[in-house]
Design a protein around this motif. Structure first.
Motif, PDB file in Angstrom:
ATOM      1  N   GLU A  77      -0.838  34.102  43.205  1.00 15.70           N
ATOM      2  CA  GLU A  77       0.001  35.308  43.104  1.00 15.70           C
ATOM      3  C   GLU A  77      -0.764  36.547  43.543  1.00 15.70           C
ATOM      4  O   GLU A  77      -0.215  37.416  44.231  1.00 15.70           O
ATOM      5  CB  GLU A  77       0.492  35.463  41.674  1.00 15.70           C
ATOM      6  N   MET A  78      -2.043  36.648  43.197  1.00 12.27           N
ATOM      7  CA  MET A  78      -2.806  37.857  43.491  1.00 12.27           C
ATOM      8  C   MET A  78      -3.195  37.957  44.963  1.00 12.27           C
ATOM      9  O   MET A  78      -3.339  39.061  45.496  1.00 12.27           O
ATOM     10  CB  MET A  78      -4.059  37.913  42.609  1.00 12.27           C
ATOM     11  N   THR A  79      -3.380  36.818  45.630  1.00 13.67           N
ATOM     12  CA  THR A  79      -3.809  36.865  47.029  1.00 13.67           C
ATOM     13  C   THR A  79      -2.636  36.947  47.997  1.00 13.67           C
ATOM     14  O   THR A  79      -2.826  37.216  49.183  1.00 13.67           O
ATOM     15  CB  THR A  79      -4.667  35.636  47.369  1.00 13.67           C
ATOM     16  N   GLY A  80      -1.417  36.724  47.527  1.00 15.88           N
ATOM     17  CA  GLY A  80      -0.213  36.951  48.329  1.00 15.88           C
ATOM     18  C   GLY A  80      -0.227  36.264  49.674  1.00 15.88           C
ATOM     19  O   GLY A  80      -0.462  35.061  49.787  1.00 15.88           O
ATOM     20  N   THR A  81       0.002  37.026  50.721  1.00 11.63           N
ATOM     21  CA  THR A  81       0.119  36.462  52.074  1.00 11.63           C
ATOM     22  C   THR A  81      -1.210  35.939  52.606  1.00 11.63           C
ATOM     23  O   THR A  81      -1.226  35.218  53.609  1.00 11.63           O
ATOM     24  CB  THR A  81       0.667  37.521  53.047  1.00 11.63           C
ATOM     25  N   ASP A  82      -2.323  36.287  51.980  1.00 12.77           N
ATOM     26  CA  ASP A  82      -3.615  35.759  52.417  1.00 12.77           C
ATOM     27  C   ASP A  82      -3.839  34.328  51.941  1.00 12.77           C
ATOM     28  O   ASP A  82      -4.752  33.644  52.421  1.00 12.77           O
ATOM     29  CB  ASP A  82      -4.763  36.634  51.901  1.00 12.77           C
ATOM     30  N   PHE A  83      -3.016  33.873  51.005  1.00 15.85           N
ATOM     31  CA  PHE A  83      -3.176  32.516  50.492  1.00 15.85           C
ATOM     32  C   PHE A  83      -2.526  31.523  51.440  1.00 15.85           C
ATOM     33  O   PHE A  83      -1.360  31.674  51.816  1.00 15.85           O
ATOM     34  CB  PHE A  83      -2.553  32.387  49.098  1.00 15.85           C
ATOM     35  N   ASP A  84      -3.281  30.523  51.848  1.00 17.21           N
ATOM     36  CA  ASP A  84      -2.784  29.477  52.744  1.00 17.21           C
ATOM     37  C   ASP A  84      -2.189  28.342  51.905  1.00 17.21           C
ATOM     38  O   ASP A  84      -2.915  27.603  51.252  1.00 17.21           O
ATOM     39  CB  ASP A  84      -3.935  28.954  53.613  1.00 17.21           C
ATOM     40  N   PHE A  85      -0.865  28.204  51.945  1.00 18.40           N
ATOM     41  CA  PHE A  85      -0.198  27.210  51.098  1.00 18.40           C
ATOM     42  C   PHE A  85      -0.541  25.774  51.494  1.00 18.40           C
ATOM     43  O   PHE A  85      -0.312  24.848  50.718  1.00 18.40           O
ATOM     44  CB  PHE A  85       1.321  27.421  51.128  1.00 18.40           C
ATOM     45  N   SER A  86      -1.081  25.571  52.695  1.00 20.24           N
ATOM     46  CA  SER A  86      -1.486  24.218  53.064  1.00 20.24           C
ATOM     47  C   SER A  86      -2.637  23.734  52.179  1.00 20.24           C
ATOM     48  O   SER A  86      -2.883  22.524  52.083  1.00 20.24           O
ATOM     49  CB  SER A  86      -1.898  24.155  54.535  1.00 20.24           C
ATOM     50  N   ALA A  87      -3.331  24.657  51.515  1.00 20.72           N
ATOM     51  CA  ALA A  87      -4.402  24.267  50.591  1.00 20.72           C
ATOM     52  C   ALA A  87      -3.854  23.456  49.427  1.00 20.72           C
ATOM     53  O   ALA A  87      -4.569  22.645  48.837  1.00 20.72           O
ATOM     54  CB  ALA A  87      -5.132  25.504  50.069  1.00 20.72           C
ATOM     55  N   LEU A  88      -2.577  23.658  49.084  1.00 24.57           N
ATOM     56  CA  LEU A  88      -1.988  22.909  47.973  1.00 24.57           C
ATOM     57  C   LEU A  88      -1.814  21.434  48.319  1.00 24.57           C
ATOM     58  O   LEU A  88      -1.638  20.603  47.421  1.00 24.57           O
ATOM     59  CB  LEU A  88      -0.641  23.522  47.576  1.00 24.57           C
ATOM     60  N   ASN A  89      -1.835  21.105  49.605  1.00 23.97           N
ATOM     61  CA  ASN A  89      -1.775  19.696  50.000  1.00 23.97           C
ATOM     62  C   ASN A  89      -3.132  19.019  49.879  1.00 23.97           C
ATOM     63  O   ASN A  89      -3.234  17.810  50.103  1.00 23.97           O
ATOM     64  CB  ASN A  89      -1.273  19.573  51.443  1.00 23.97           C
ATOM     65  N   GLU A  90      -4.163  19.807  49.543  1.00 18.66           N
ATOM     66  CA  GLU A  90      -5.508  19.256  49.414  1.00 18.66           C
ATOM     67  C   GLU A  90      -5.870  18.947  47.966  1.00 18.66           C
ATOM     68  O   GLU A  90      -6.978  18.488  47.696  1.00 18.66           O
ATOM     69  CB  GLU A  90      -6.542  20.246  49.980  1.00 18.66           C
ATOM     70  N   VAL A  91      -4.949  19.206  47.036  1.00 15.93           N
ATOM     71  CA  VAL A  91      -5.233  18.979  45.621  1.00 15.93           C
ATOM     72  C   VAL A  91      -4.397  17.810  45.107  1.00 15.93           C
ATOM     73  O   VAL A  91      -3.484  17.327  45.781  1.00 15.93           O
ATOM     74  CB  VAL A  91      -4.948  20.242  44.784  1.00 15.93           C
ATOM     75  N   ASP A  92      -4.694  17.358  43.891  1.00 13.33           N
ATOM     76  CA  ASP A  92      -3.929  16.275  43.283  1.00 13.33           C
ATOM     77  C   ASP A  92      -2.463  16.660  43.155  1.00 13.33           C
ATOM     78  O   ASP A  92      -2.119  17.837  42.991  1.00 13.33           O
ATOM     79  CB  ASP A  92      -4.472  15.971  41.879  1.00 13.33           C
ATOM     80  N   ASP A  93      -1.595  15.648  43.204  1.00 11.10           N
ATOM     81  CA  ASP A  93      -0.161  15.899  43.056  1.00 11.10           C
ATOM     82  C   ASP A  93       0.149  16.622  41.751  1.00 11.10           C
ATOM     83  O   ASP A  93       1.001  17.507  41.711  1.00 11.10           O
ATOM     84  CB  ASP A  93       0.617  14.578  43.093  1.00 11.10           C
ATOM     85  N   THR A  94      -0.552  16.242  40.693  1.00 11.74           N
ATOM     86  CA  THR A  94      -0.303  16.855  39.388  1.00 11.74           C
ATOM     87  C   THR A  94      -0.613  18.340  39.412  1.00 11.74           C
ATOM     88  O   THR A  94       0.162  19.164  38.913  1.00 11.74           O
ATOM     89  CB  THR A  94      -1.159  16.169  38.301  1.00 11.74           C
ATOM     90  N   VAL A  95      -1.743  18.698  40.012  1.00 14.12           N
ATOM     91  CA  VAL A  95      -2.135  20.108  40.107  1.00 14.12           C
ATOM     92  C   VAL A  95      -1.134  20.876  40.959  1.00 14.12           C
ATOM     93  O   VAL A  95      -0.713  21.988  40.610  1.00 14.12           O
ATOM     94  CB  VAL A  95      -3.552  20.242  40.697  1.00 14.12           C
ATOM     95  N   ARG A  96      -0.741  20.299  42.089  1.00 18.56           N
ATOM     96  CA  ARG A  96       0.211  20.961  42.981  1.00 18.56           C
ATOM     97  C   ARG A  96       1.545  21.211  42.283  1.00 18.56           C
ATOM     98  O   ARG A  96       2.108  22.309  42.371  1.00 18.56           O
ATOM     99  CB  ARG A  96       0.417  20.117  44.240  1.00 18.56           C
ATOM    100  N   GLU A  97       2.045  20.217  41.582  1.00 24.38           N
ATOM    101  CA  GLU A  97       3.322  20.371  40.896  1.00 24.38           C
ATOM    102  C   GLU A  97       3.241  21.457  39.827  1.00 24.38           C
ATOM    103  O   GLU A  97       4.179  22.251  39.665  1.00 24.38           O
ATOM    104  CB  GLU A  97       3.739  19.044  40.275  1.00 24.38           C
ATOM    105  N   GLU A  98       2.135  21.485  39.078  1.00 26.46           N
ATOM    106  CA  GLU A  98       1.974  22.506  38.038  1.00 26.46           C
ATOM    107  C   GLU A  98       1.999  23.914  38.628  1.00 26.46           C
ATOM    108  O   GLU A  98       2.616  24.829  38.072  1.00 26.46           O
ATOM    109  CB  GLU A  98       0.662  22.278  37.282  1.00 26.46           C
ATOM    110  N   ILE A  99       1.337  24.085  39.779  1.00 25.10           N
ATOM    111  CA  ILE A  99       1.301  25.407  40.407  1.00 25.10           C
ATOM    112  C   ILE A  99       2.676  25.792  40.938  1.00 25.10           C
ATOM    113  O   ILE A  99       3.162  26.907  40.697  1.00 25.10           O
ATOM    114  CB  ILE A  99       0.263  25.426  41.548  1.00 25.10           C
ATOM    115  N   LEU A 100       3.334  24.885  41.646  1.00 26.84           N
ATOM    116  CA  LEU A 100       4.638  25.195  42.241  1.00 26.84           C
ATOM    117  C   LEU A 100       5.698  25.478  41.190  1.00 26.84           C
ATOM    118  O   LEU A 100       6.593  26.304  41.400  1.00 26.84           O
ATOM    119  CB  LEU A 100       5.087  24.034  43.139  1.00 26.84           C
ATOM    120  N   GLU A 101       5.615  24.798  40.056  1.00 23.43           N
ATOM    121  CA  GLU A 101       6.591  25.028  38.991  1.00 23.43           C
ATOM    122  C   GLU A 101       6.426  26.400  38.357  1.00 23.43           C
ATOM    123  O   GLU A 101       7.394  26.981  37.849  1.00 23.43           O
ATOM    124  CB  GLU A 101       6.466  23.939  37.924  1.00 23.43           C
ATOM    125  N   GLU A 102       5.210  26.933  38.387  1.00 23.23           N
ATOM    126  CA  GLU A 102       4.959  28.249  37.785  1.00 23.23           C
ATOM    127  C   GLU A 102       5.277  29.399  38.741  1.00 23.23           C
ATOM    128  O   GLU A 102       5.532  30.520  38.303  1.00 23.23           O
ATOM    129  CB  GLU A 102       3.490  28.340  37.356  1.00 23.23           C
TER     130      GLU A 102
END
Length: 473
Positions: A77-102
């Motif tokens: 949230e704090m890094t906004g447009t500088d955050f590369d969402f493809s990084a979420l494909n590099e983490v465990d499914d559980t971690v990715r789901e937790e982040i996307l749900e929030e």
């Protein structure tokens, strides 16, 4: 802390030069993670944006995994447009789901828009349909339609993993026209290795590799360069088959066509590497009776529940093996040495079987083992079991005689080990082959069945031979 911030905001060197992320062994430095955590707590958005902007997506994924759950969402949230969402494909499914749900759907949608289609699909496919739809509704219709079509393809299919950004040209163009088009086109893929010739209805005509294109003169017709026999895949092809195709023919990209031979996407080697890693991960877990979706980030209850069923099956087979000992209860009471040595026979057979089974499962997965060479491989493994059985029969027999001072015991355990190592070799190769023939996953079920066979054969052969040899009643 304030002094650190002053140094961090200096423009004399890049942020990662001043705050190295990894140590000399390539591991994430604890000090780096602590620094990021402090900046999140202090709402130091400029520092976080500067760091995130320099990180590769894989490194950013490692950083996310190293943070506490609440800090992960805050970082996005704090890094906004500088955050590369493809990084979420590099983490465990559980971690990715937790982040996307929030995250708010609008935030996720903006991040998805910056991704290539294959990365966007990979990000969305782990979510349930309701969450997917909520995010897709925030996208422009043209972008939403592309992602929805990809998500409709079966799991583990080429259509699900393909990238829908590619370059097509008419086959009647010249080299110069194609080059000028690529120079002027505003929305080229981030990286590409070839261009594709299609007719007006988008039907596949052939491919022109970039190295061939750039070596040709501008007036040369593309028709002279087009490779009409270029290997391509169907949207419904299984990803394992696609990966084998890439490995066999040394491909870096493969066009994807639909059932009417229309070009709809392209799969590149980076996608195939991910597929190979995922398949290897699944096979290794399956050999240990672990579910393929188990992640390091899962909680205790999730992991325990996932492993329970297979442990229950193992318990049942263990009782079966133990029942063989019950058949020789009288003999065991008369000679304690039998009870002491019986587990050695079973263990050696189990280890030999595991070696054979590992090779067999891998060979079946890579299509190296089939009907054409099955007999030869089975015979070879049997001979390996026999040779090792004879060698360990001598070693174990001598040790048993030296231990218990009973000469005949060496012969008994030696014969039993030969029987069990041959049985283990046969079980290790035949059981995976049978499971493959009945369309079961050899990696999942082989271990338990093979172990049961070596335990039963080991106990029965050892105690049976002992009964005959010593004339015990």
């Amino acid at each position: 802390m304030a002094e650190d911030m002053d140094v961090a905001h200096s423009a004399e060197a890049s942020m990662l030069e001043r705050f190295p992320m990894r140590d000399e062994d390539g591991e994430i430095r604890a000090e780096f993670v602590d620094q990021i955590t402090r900046c999140i707590k202090a709402n130091d958005t400029p520092f976080l944006r500067a760091v995130v902007a320099e990180l590769h997506e894989a490194d950013l994924g490692d950083l996310i995994a190293a943070l506490e759950p609440d800090d992960r969402v805050s970082l996005v949230e704090m890094t906004g447009t500088d955050f590369d969402f493809s990084a979420l494909n590099e983490v465990d499914d559980t971690v990715r789901e937790e982040i996307l749900e929030e995250l708010e759907p609008e935030t996720v949608a903006e991040g998805v828009r910056e991704l290539e289609s294959d990365d966007a699909v990979e990000l969305l496919e782990t979510l349930d349909e309701e969450d997917q739809e909520e995010i897709l509704e925030k996208l422009p219709p043209s972008e939403r339609d592309v992602l929805e079509r990809s998500l409709e393809y079966p799991d583990n299919s080429a259509g699900r993993r393909m990238q829908t950004e590619f370059i097509t040209v008419p086959p009647d163009w010249t080299v110069g026209q194609a080059i000028d088009y690529m120079r002027d086109a505003p929305n080229l893929p981030d990286r590409f290795y070839e261009i594709y010739a299609v007719d007006k209805a988008q039907h596949w005509q052939g491919a022109v590799p970039l190295d061939v294109l750039l070596r040709a003169r501008r007036p040369v017709p593309l028709a002279e360069l087009i490779d009409e026999d270029r290997r391509r895949v169907s949207v419904l092809d299984d990803l394992e088959e696609v990966a084998r195709l890439f490995g066999k023919y040394n491909l870096v990209a493969a066009p994807v066509v639909d059932t009417e031979n229309r070009l709809v996407g392209v799969i590149t080697v980076d996608d195939v590497v991910d597929v190979i890693e995922e398949e290897a991960d699944e096979e290794i877990k399956a050999l240990g009776g672990v579910t393929s979706d188990e992640q390091l980030s899962d909680n205790v209850w999730t992991i325990a529940k996932g492993r329970f069923n297979w442990l229950l099956v193992n318990l049942a087979t263990a009782f079966l093996a133990s029942s063989v000992l019950g058949l020789f209860e009288g003999q065991l009471e008369k000679m304690v040495a039998l009870a002491v040595l019986a587990p050695i026979v079973a263990s050696q057979g189990g280890n030999a079987a595991t070696q054979t089974m590992t090779v067999a499962v891998r060979a079946l997965a890579t299509r190296e083992l089939g009907a054409s060479n099955a007999f030869r491989v089975v015979l070879r493994e049997s001979m390996v079991g026999l040779v090792n059985g004879i060698a360990f029969a001598v070693i174990t027999g001598v040790a048993a005689v030296a231990w218990f001072k009973i000469p005949g015991l060496g012969v008994v355990i030696g014969l039993a080990i030969i029987c069990n190592l041959v049985a283990g070799a046969l079980g290790g190769i035949l059981i995976p082959m049978v499971l493959e023939r009945v369309r079961a996953d050899p990696a999942v079920a082989s271990g338990t069945f093979v172990t049961t066979i070596t335990d039963v054969v080991g106990f029965f052969s050892f105690l049976g031979i002992a009964t005959l040899w010593f004339g015990l009643e």
